[in-house]
Design a protein around this motif. Structure first.
Motif, PDB file in Angstrom:
ATOM      1  N   ASP A  60     -24.872 -10.245  -3.643  1.00 25.96           N
ATOM      2  CA  ASP A  60     -24.208 -11.036  -2.590  1.00 25.96           C
ATOM      3  C   ASP A  60     -22.774 -11.412  -2.942  1.00 25.96           C
ATOM      4  OD1 ASP A  60     -26.606 -11.003  -1.182  1.00 25.96           O
ATOM      5  OD2 ASP A  60     -27.321 -12.824  -2.176  1.00 25.96           O
ATOM      6  N   VAL A  61     -22.366 -11.187  -4.191  1.00 23.93           N
ATOM      7  CA  VAL A  61     -21.011 -11.573  -4.605  1.00 23.93           C
ATOM      8  C   VAL A  61     -20.003 -10.551  -4.083  1.00 23.93           C
ATOM      9  CG1 VAL A  61     -19.473 -11.934  -6.583  1.00 23.93           C
ATOM     10  CG2 VAL A  61     -21.811 -12.807  -6.667  1.00 23.93           C
ATOM     11  N   ARG A  62     -18.910 -11.057  -3.486  1.00 18.53           N
ATOM     12  CA  ARG A  62     -17.791 -10.220  -3.044  1.00 18.53           C
ATOM     13  C   ARG A  62     -16.564 -10.666  -3.823  1.00 18.53           C
ATOM     14  NH1 ARG A  62     -21.309  -8.067  -1.644  1.00 18.53           N
ATOM     15  NH2 ARG A  62     -22.098  -7.303   0.315  1.00 18.53           N
ATOM     16  N   VAL A  63     -15.834  -9.690  -4.366  1.00 16.80           N
ATOM     17  CA  VAL A  63     -14.645 -10.002  -5.165  1.00 16.80           C
ATOM     18  C   VAL A  63     -13.419  -9.404  -4.489  1.00 16.80           C
ATOM     19  CG1 VAL A  63     -13.521  -9.819  -7.419  1.00 16.80           C
ATOM     20  CG2 VAL A  63     -16.025  -9.957  -7.296  1.00 16.80           C
ATOM     21  N   PHE A  64     -12.385 -10.232  -4.326  1.00 17.30           N
ATOM     22  CA  PHE A  64     -11.078  -9.797  -3.824  1.00 17.30           C
ATOM     23  C   PHE A  64     -10.120  -9.992  -4.990  1.00 17.30           C
ATOM     24  CE2 PHE A  64     -13.694 -11.084  -0.391  1.00 17.30           C
ATOM     25  CZ  PHE A  64     -13.392 -10.230   0.665  1.00 17.30           C
ATOM     26  N   THR A  65      -9.395  -8.956  -5.352  1.00 16.20           N
ATOM     27  CA  THR A  65      -8.594  -9.041  -6.567  1.00 16.20           C
ATOM     28  C   THR A  65      -7.218  -8.416  -6.338  1.00 16.20           C
ATOM     29  OG1 THR A  65      -8.598  -8.493  -8.941  1.00 16.20           O
ATOM     30  CG2 THR A  65      -9.745  -6.952  -7.495  1.00 16.20           C
ATOM     31  N   ILE A  66      -6.201  -8.997  -6.986  1.00 17.16           N
ATOM     32  CA  ILE A  66      -4.806  -8.575  -6.769  1.00 17.16           C
ATOM     33  C   ILE A  66      -4.199  -8.145  -8.104  1.00 17.16           C
ATOM     34  CG2 ILE A  66      -2.549  -9.263  -5.855  1.00 17.16           C
ATOM     35  CD1 ILE A  66      -3.985 -11.674  -4.519  1.00 17.16           C
ATOM     36  N   GLU A  67      -3.566  -6.973  -8.102  1.00 14.59           N
ATOM     37  CA  GLU A  67      -2.910  -6.457  -9.315  1.00 14.59           C
ATOM     38  C   GLU A  67      -1.505  -5.970  -8.965  1.00 14.59           C
ATOM     39  OE1 GLU A  67      -1.653  -5.637 -12.754  1.00 14.59           O
ATOM     40  OE2 GLU A  67      -3.688  -6.432 -12.661  1.00 14.59           O
ATOM     41  N   ALA A  68      -0.520  -6.354  -9.767  1.00  9.73           N
ATOM     42  CA  ALA A  68       0.875  -5.978  -9.509  1.00  9.73           C
ATOM     43  C   ALA A  68       1.248  -4.646 -10.162  1.00  9.73           C
ATOM     44  CB  ALA A  68       1.812  -7.077 -10.003  1.00  9.73           C
ATOM     45  N   ASP A  69       0.600  -4.307 -11.270  1.00  4.47           N
ATOM     46  CA  ASP A  69       0.943  -3.091 -12.021  1.00  4.47           C
ATOM     47  C   ASP A  69       0.249  -1.885 -11.380  1.00  4.47           C
ATOM     48  OD1 ASP A  69       1.832  -2.154 -15.090  1.00  4.47           O
ATOM     49  OD2 ASP A  69       0.170  -1.016 -14.225  1.00  4.47           O
ATOM     50  N   ILE A  70       1.042  -0.902 -10.941  1.00  7.45           N
ATOM     51  CA  ILE A  70       0.470   0.213 -10.176  1.00  7.45           C
ATOM     52  C   ILE A  70      -0.508   1.050 -10.998  1.00  7.45           C
ATOM     53  CG2 ILE A  70       2.426   1.796 -10.564  1.00  7.45           C
ATOM     54  CD1 ILE A  70       1.921   2.605  -7.496  1.00  7.45           C
ATOM     55  N   ASP A  71      -0.217   1.277 -12.276  1.00  7.21           N
ATOM     56  CA  ASP A  71      -1.127   2.083 -13.108  1.00  7.21           C
ATOM     57  C   ASP A  71      -2.460   1.368 -13.314  1.00  7.21           C
ATOM     58  OD1 ASP A  71       0.787   4.091 -13.350  1.00  7.21           O
ATOM     59  OD2 ASP A  71       1.686   3.160 -15.130  1.00  7.21           O
ATOM     60  N   ARG A  72      -2.387   0.077 -13.597  1.00  7.55           N
ATOM     61  CA  ARG A  72      -3.629  -0.699 -13.770  1.00  7.55           C
ATOM     62  C   ARG A  72      -4.416  -0.755 -12.457  1.00  7.55           C
ATOM     63  NH1 ARG A  72      -1.869  -5.793 -17.686  1.00  7.55           N
ATOM     64  NH2 ARG A  72      -1.275  -4.491 -19.463  1.00  7.55           N
ATOM     65  N   TYR A  73      -3.690  -0.911 -11.358  1.00  7.44           N
ATOM     66  CA  TYR A  73      -4.336  -0.938 -10.040  1.00  7.44           C
ATOM     67  C   TYR A  73      -5.140   0.353  -9.821  1.00  7.44           C
ATOM     68  CZ  TYR A  73      -4.735  -0.205  -5.001  1.00  7.44           C
ATOM     69  OH  TYR A  73      -5.208   0.094  -3.743  1.00  7.44           O
ATOM     70  N   HIS A  74      -4.495   1.504 -10.046  1.00  9.89           N
ATOM     71  CA  HIS A  74      -5.183   2.791  -9.831  1.00  9.89           C
ATOM     72  C   HIS A  74      -6.380   2.939 -10.770  1.00  9.89           C
ATOM     73  CE1 HIS A  74      -2.684   4.408  -6.716  1.00  9.89           C
ATOM     74  NE2 HIS A  74      -1.583   4.230  -7.428  1.00  9.89           N
ATOM     75  N   GLN A  75      -6.234   2.494 -12.012  1.00 10.48           N
ATOM     76  CA  GLN A  75      -7.344   2.569 -12.960  1.00 10.48           C
ATOM     77  C   GLN A  75      -8.496   1.660 -12.500  1.00 10.48           C
ATOM     78  OE1 GLN A  75      -7.631   4.713 -15.752  1.00 10.48           O
ATOM     79  NE2 GLN A  75      -9.735   4.025 -15.422  1.00 10.48           N
TER      80      GLN A  75
END
Length: 193
Positions: A60-75
């Motif tokens: 039931d847990v939903r996670v919304f997460t924000i990342e500024a670094d494009i490489d980390r985001y894609h990973q």
């Protein structure tokens, strides 16, 4: 530990991507369980390790997460897909200081750029659901917050002073009551008074 998570943890170590210490992670997972947390906003995705751990508590847990670094985001996005979490974890690429959400969250987890913690707290506090908490990580910063002599690096000292300023901001905050814990690298749990 699930083999994919073990690989993510190893990849973080190999590439100097900071992830939560085990005791800090266990603290937050227990918080999610005990407080029936369903919606989490995470500031600072990294490569997705903590979002995957948070989500593992319950379907039931939903996670919304924000990342500024494009490489980390894609990973991170790749890691979420590998774990089949496309429906349950939503990752945004961008600067958390400019995002806005209409939704309310049971838990807002601040683990992004330390120098911006006050800005993040102020920006997202109105997205906190009733009875929810803002949890901040790395408030000990490897012991340097308590003992600045542990570093001689000028930029690290500047960062530690900003973390100290954030801790003071939490202590002085009239709107929120904050409790501090030594779990992991130092955690604060802030709830509306």
């Amino acid at each position: 530990m699930d083999p994919t998570l073990a690989q993510i943890k190893q990849s973080a170590a190999d590439n100097a991507v900071p992830i939560m210490q085990d005791s800090g992670m266990e603290f937050i997972l227990n918080y999610i369980r005990q407080n029936n947390v369903r919606r989490v906003l995470e500031i600072g995705t990294g490569i997705g390790y903590s979002a995957i751990k948070f989500d593992s508590v319950s379907p039931d847990v939903r996670v919304f997460t924000i990342e500024a670094d494009i490489d980390r985001y894609h990973q991170a996005v790749k890691n979420f897909c590998d774990e089949n979490l496309g429906e349950r974890v939503t990752c945004f690429l961008g600067d958390a200081s400019t995002f806005s959400f209409e939704e309310k969250f049971d838990l807002i987890f601040i683990d992004g750029p330390k120098a911006q913690y006050i800005k993040f707290f102020e920006r997202y506090k109105n997205n906190l659901a009733e009875g929810g908490a803002i949890i901040s990580d790395n408030l000990s910063f490897h012991g340097m917050v308590e003992d600045l002599s542990l570093t001689h690096n000028y930029s690290t000292k500047k960062l530690v002073k900003k973390i100290r300023k954030y801790i003071q901001f939490l202590k002085d905050n009239q709107e929120f009551k904050t409790e501090f814990y030594s779990a992991g690298d130092g955690i604060a749990v802030s709830k509306k008074k």
